[in-house]
Design an enzyme around this catalytic site. Structure first.
Site, PDB file in Angstrom:
ATOM      1  N   LYS A  36       5.886  -9.412   1.848  1.00 32.86           N
ATOM      2  CA  LYS A  36       4.752  -8.555   2.031  1.00 32.86           C
ATOM      3  C   LYS A  36       5.390  -7.216   2.557  1.00 32.86           C
ATOM      4  CE  LYS A  36       3.044 -11.359   5.177  1.00 32.86           C
ATOM      5  NZ  LYS A  36       1.555 -11.294   5.118  1.00 32.86           N
ATOM      6  N   ARG A  37       4.685  -6.040   2.633  1.00 33.31           N
ATOM      7  CA  ARG A  37       5.283  -4.832   3.083  1.00 33.31           C
ATOM      8  C   ARG A  37       6.163  -5.207   4.720  1.00 33.31           C
ATOM      9  NH1 ARG A  37       4.873  -0.040   0.283  1.00 33.31           N
ATOM     10  NH2 ARG A  37       5.666   0.906   1.933  1.00 33.31           N
TER      11      ARG A  37
END
Ligand SMILES: *Cc1c(COP(=O)(O)O)cnc(C)c1O
Length: 808
Positions: free
Chosen positions: A548-549
């Site tokens: 994920k970011r």
């Protein structure tokens, strides 16, 4: 289809393809490049879609269902060729045809670029919504920006993130159609004055700078049906291409400047996820696609409704994805009043009745606030309308609400010289929703409590979902085939049908195949890791994945510190045997986000330490995969055993990665945050691992204090050791993680990493024990697949239709 018909279809496809190759390359198949082979396949598939696309458009015009127009500054659509082929039900035909022509279908598919027109979950959600609504056969269209450069490509060099510009249009893009005849003009800057024209007070806008907005349409095909909807992306261009010989030097330079200033508007995607960046160019982008999209839509509406706007709100819903398109409110007012001649009151009724809004975050640093001066300078008429919306709203509060001035001020759209875009959106839209139960509750009780008290009926909740076509059916074909052989094909149209899989929980042959499929997916990922990172990982080990970011609130740091602790534990106890574990990370950090980049560095430093230490005997491996995007996700999600969803409770609005992992049989290790709460409810206590503070506890500490990270440090020798390692040269003389150390101890650990450390480490240890019991683990994994029906974006779209858009 009869076998003979199938054979004929394959033969037809082969000859069409050979012809197409010659058209795109001017060469015979045997001479053609891989890129030409991909282009030919893409064009052939586009030809098949085009007629359905035209037909869908004309059907929508004949039968005027209520339409939904979705405005979003990001659409993270991923590769399309495989989706198109599968949605046309041509997978077998194309695969066989390619093989018979001596071509490798997978290699051809890998030539497609992945359009990075989004940062993360928010943009990906919109792509899932577009896919689901096409599959459900609903009239639903996207409006966004045709960024010339999407999100940067991430490389990891010496353990650090390096950004490379993403030139996704380098070889052209075969799935878009440019529509120059549908271009519109968008106006910026300039001066405004009022004049009586034919006795009517009119605003005259002069000396503005006109920019041409040109649409590119991408078809979105439903799965196994005939619906093809559109994603329309707007590109900025100078109004007139200049004619060289007729220019003197000064005019020439002006023209060149105008051209590059115009094109700058859609040059780049801002790379921040969950963080507001108040650059003027970003505000320009926001108005640019809102203005162009609304203009085209209203023109089309009038054409099919006898130039009459009375039924606009009954036939059109305009949905704004977060606040970036919130200028839809004032822009609709401008069009209805200044161009269509409606009164303020009539324009306002239509505007509010057609607009709906989804909020995506409660992080204060993510909420958009534009300086009044900037808005006034760039968009004078829009600013004037915002002021008037606010004035009328406050008047109404004064006369009806019984609130005092202080309370009225706290609800103002304009505060401290800034325009609060969330407030603007709530006032202009008749529906506001959060994206998971907890998030919607926080919106009502905290973030927008003042508005909730005024308009309780406006507040809704729709838990996010993901498309099972992209994230299960097309990317985990082994599991897809096993499911279909076991419970038939109904689940393809109704994901709740997956519950029938629970009847196989004691079925030995099913158990073997289910496990074999997971192992194959892990081998596939292991090969990818070997090819890209030159690290050999054991496919039998637990694949424990966080992708994920990179963001402080998502707490990749907690994961990294636990790995460091586990490493220390194994070093100190050389005879301990654990179930081998592969920790896998991927995700981009915004270019300007120093701390997030330090975390990437730390993960790679730990990887370097652990992977090369003979004492560890390959019991743990750590891998950071570069350039996380949708395409990489499609390899990663099916290969996971553990899904790390460990955000500080109350900070992750929903998460959708958690749903993609679950659908593919991974077990969530998570905090009670976002949609993890709904996942917990769906699978039950035994099939998820939860840990850490609750959101109420977090918010109590935030409001009233009482948390001291130093105190935790002083009482936990494990934490003392890892904190020292951050700065004592463990990772080499030059690598010190002082800023990480300081954030945790000096600045009291804003995201409660050390507070949750013990409970996280305990859960991690528990996984080690659980995985040894193969039957138990299988049942947990199967339960996650079986109860993932709720997390289909089909369900989410149906809820929006019923409760928000009122299109059912
Ligand atoms: C699903 C997805 C996300 C969102 O992941 P979260 O874990 O919900 O933050 C981000 N990026 C890509 C490429 C995705 O596919």
């Amino acid at each position: 289809m009869k076998p003979s018909e199938h054979l004929e279809e394959i033969e037809n496809f082969k000859s069409a393809y050979i012809k197409k190759i010659e058209e795109v390359s001017g060469e015979y198949l045997s001479e053609s490049s891989l890129l030409n082979q991909y282009e030919a396949l893409a064009e052939l598939v586009m030809d098949k879609i085009a007629s359905q696309w035209a037909k869908t458009r004309s059907q929508y015009d004949e039968i005027p269902h209520k339409r939904v127009y979705l405005f979003s500054i990001e659409f993270l659509i991923g590769r399309l060729l495989k989706s198109y082929v599968n949605s046309l039900d041509m997978e077998e035909t194309v695969k066989t045809a390619m093989a018979e022509l001596g071509l490798d279908y997978e290699t051809i598919l890998s030539q497609e670029t992945d359009p990075g027109l989004g940062n993360g979950g928010l943009g990906r959600l919109m792509a899932c919504f577009l896919e689901s609504s096409a599959t459900l056969g609903l009239p639903f269209h996207g409006n966004g920006i045709h960024y010339k450069h999407g999100l940067f490509e991430q490389k990891i060099i010496n353990g650090e993130q390096v950004e490379v510009a993403d030139n996704w249009l380098r070889h052209g893009y075969p799935f878009e159609i440019r529509k120059p005849n549908e271009a519109v003009i968008v106006k910026f800057y300039g001066n405004l004055h009022s004049e009586k024209i034919n006795g009517v007070l009119t605003f005259v806008y002069e000396d503005y700078e006109p920019i041409l907005a040109v649409p590119y349409d991408i078809p979105l095909k439903g799965y196994h049906n005939n619906t093809v909807n559109s994603l329309r992306l707007w590109s900025a261009e100078p109004i007139e291409e200049f004619d060289l010989p007729s220019f003197n030097e000064g005019q020439f330079l002006d023209a060149v400047r105008h051209k590059s200033e115009a094109e700058a508007i859609t040059q780049i995607l801002y790379p921040n996820d969950n963080k507001f960046d108040g650059k003027q160019l970003r505000l320009k982008q926001e108005y640019f696609f809102v203005c162009a999209g609304l203009k085209r839509m209203i023109t089309r509406f009038k054409r099919y409704n006898n130039d009459c706007l009375d039924e606009f709100a009954d036939k059109i819903c305009i949905h704004i994805n977060d606040t970036h398109p919130a200028l839809c409110g004032p822009e609709m007012m401008r069009i209805f009043m200044d161009e269509e001649g409606l009164s303020w009151d009539d324009a306002w009724k239509i505007t509010v009745n057609s607009l709906t809004f989804t909020n995506h975050t409660v992080l204060p640093e993510a909420l958009e606030k534009w300086p009044v001066d900037m808005m006034k300078f760039l968009l004078p008429r829009i600013y004037m309308i915002i002021e008037e919306i606010n004035r009328q709203f406050q008047e109404e509060l004064r006369s009806k609400s019984g609130l005092n001035e202080l309370q009225i001020n706290s609800l103002s759209i304009i505060q401290d010289g800034q325009i609060n875009m969330a407030n603007l959106a709530i006032v202009c839209c008749h529906s506001v929703n959060g994206v998971a139960e907890l998030h919607s509750k926080i919106l009502k009780e905290e973030t927008f409590n003042g508005y909730y008290k005024l308009f309780p009926e406006r507040f809704h909740s729709v838990t996010n979902g993901v498309t099972p076509r992209r994230f299960l059916i097309n990317s985990n074909t082994g599991l897809r085939d096993l499911i279909t052989e076991s419970i038939g094909t109904d689940w393809l149209n109704n994901l709740f049908d997956l519950e029938k899989l629970m009847t196989f929980k004691n079925d030995a042959p099913f158990f073997d195949r289910f496990n074999r499929i997971k192992l194959d997916n892990k081998i596939h990922l292991a090969n990818y890791i070997n090819a890209h990172n030159h690290i050999s990982v054991n496919p039998e080990s637990i694949f424990d994945i966080q992708v994920k970011r990179i963001h402080e609130y998502k707490r990749q740091l907690l994961n990294a510190l636990q790995i460091l602790h586990l490493y220390n534990h194994l070093k100190a106890n050389p005879h301990i045997e654990i179930v081998p574990r592969t920790f896998i990370f991927a995700g981009k950090a915004a270019q300007g986000y120093y701390f997030a980049k330090e975390v990437i560095k730390l993960i790679n430093a730990i990887a370097n330490l652990v992977n090369n230490d003979k004492d560890i005997r390959d019991q743990i491996k750590v891998v950071f995969l570069a350039n996380f995007n949708v395409t990489l996700g499609e390899i990663i999600y099916p290969a996971a055993n553990i899904s790390e969803q460990i955000s500080t409770a109350g900070k992750e609005a929903s998460g959708t990665g958690n749903m993609k992992f679950m659908m593919n049989g991974a077990i969530t290790l998570g905090t009670m945050d976002g949609a993890n709460i709904e996942i917990h409810e769906a699978v039950g206590d035994n099939n998820i691992l939860t840990f850490g503070l609750s959101s109420d506890e977090v918010s109590h500490f935030e409001k009233h204090g009482g948390y001291s990270s130093v105190q935790i440090y002083e009482n936990d020798h494990r934490i003392q050791k890892i904190m020292h390692q951050l700065i004592d040269g463990t990772f080499g003389h030059l690598a010190s993680f002082q800023s990480v150390y300081d954030s945790l101890l000096l600045y009291n650990d804003t995201y409660f990493v050390l507070k949750d450390f013990d409970s996280y480490a305990t859960a991690q240890h528990h996984i080690n024990e659980l995985f040894k019991d193969k039957n138990k683990w299988f049942e947990m994994s199967l339960s996650n697949v079986a109860y993932s029906g709720l997390f289909s974006s089909d369900r989410a779209i149906l809820e929006y239709q019923k409760n928000i858009w009122k299109t059912l």
